[in-house]
Design an enzyme around this catalytic site. Sequence first.
Site, short mmCIF file in Angstrom:
data_model
loop_
_atom_site.label_atom_id
_atom_site.label_comp_id
_atom_site.label_asym_id
_atom_site.label_seq_id
_atom_site.Cartn_x
_atom_site.Cartn_y
_atom_site.Cartn_z
CG ASP A 256 28.45 -8.38 50.89
OD1 ASP A 256 28.25 -9.52 51.32
OD2 ASP A 256 27.86 -7.91 49.89
CG ASP B 50 23.75 -8.22 54.78
OD1 ASP B 50 24.32 -9.17 54.21
OD2 ASP B 50 22.98 -7.43 54.20
CE LYS C 138 26.06 6.08 62.78
NZ LYS C 138 27.35 6.72 62.49
CE1 TYR D 5 19.22 -7.78 57.33
CE2 TYR D 5 18.56 -9.78 56.19
CZ TYR D 5 19.34 -8.65 56.26
OH TYR D 5 20.26 -8.40 55.26
CG ASP E 58 30.25 5.70 61.03
OD1 ASP E 58 30.44 5.09 62.10
OD2 ASP E 58 30.00 6.92 61.00
#
Length: 357
Positions: free
Chosen positions: A250, A246, A189, A138, A222
């Site tokens: 969720d 982010d 990652k 971001y 993942d």
Amino acid sequence: MREYSIAAIPADGIGPEVIAAGVTALESLARRLGDVKFSVETFDWGSAYYRKHGAMMPADGLATLKKFDAIYFGAVGAPDVPDHITLWGLRLPICQGFDQYANVRPTRILPGITSPLRHAEVGDLDWVIVRENSEGEYAGCGGRVHRGLPEEVGTEVAIFTRVGVQRIMRYAFRLAQSRPRKLLTVVTKSNAQRHGMVMWDEIAEQVSKEFPDVTWDKMLVDAMTVRMTLKPQSLDTIVATNLHADILSDLAGALAGSLGVAPTANIDPERRFPSMFEPIHGSAFDITGKGIANPVASFWTASQMLDHLGEAEASARLMRAVEKVTGAGITTPDVGGTATTKDVTAAVVEAIHSSNV
Ligand code: IPM
Ligand code: MG
């Protein structure tokens, strides 16, 4: 009398409905406790302001906010204003301008709310996700050239700095240390992204030495989605990049039963600037004005705000009141109830004043 100044920015959609509910709860806490006072000033910034003035907030908006103890934020987003304008015009300038680099998202299954996970009950899922909130994906770094031509190029560059990663890592380790299980999971990652993400892993390793009593492990993002779903009890505090967190937050909200109850705190841990507290749910036009918005996220984030201000007792009392009300089945339709925003708010106010909360 301890007095706190709070800048309320209800903004768009259901923002004004849930912030009004939250302010009612704060006022009721102040009456109940007697030695604390909140003076709330409300700002009309947001998409309506944008339609009138061509900007989401005045040019000196940050200077105005700076003198407050905290910011209580509703939601931004409107059907007729592009999302990147509403976001980069109000919420992100506040987060970035006030260097609120730690975004803190607690998730729990509240009493009376059902998790979609078959066997998960209250207590099985009790996490805090720490989201890096100032850089990463971001950072706003990128551009487009040859617009509209077949050879158009768009770049979106994630920026990771040693200072940025180190400070969020320290924040996360410290938070993990303050929780009973002292357990931290660092998400990256770094198998596929071999520069910034490998630096994350290295810095995590270095910072972990400062916290010998915290047990920590690493997960690839993942695989983390699988662990969150299949072994929710194995997790406690989680730290991840801006984008990874982010997405994971969720998932966390959904697994806890509803995004409608999930809160978030944008914190400047050094307290140079006011921190900002908001529900995660967006402006939700489909239910705007119907009086059925779930105010629980707004109460929960108010409780985070109270904690940040050093009002631990008020914070805990507010959450106990909320849990009593959800546990009694007084909930809005998004979590299966039939109550209105006003019903839930009135019940929370009543619980705040009752002697066994
Ligand atoms: C969140 C939201 C925002 C984000 C959107 C509205 C840009 O999804 O707070 O998680 O990605 O930061
Ligand atoms: Mg999100």
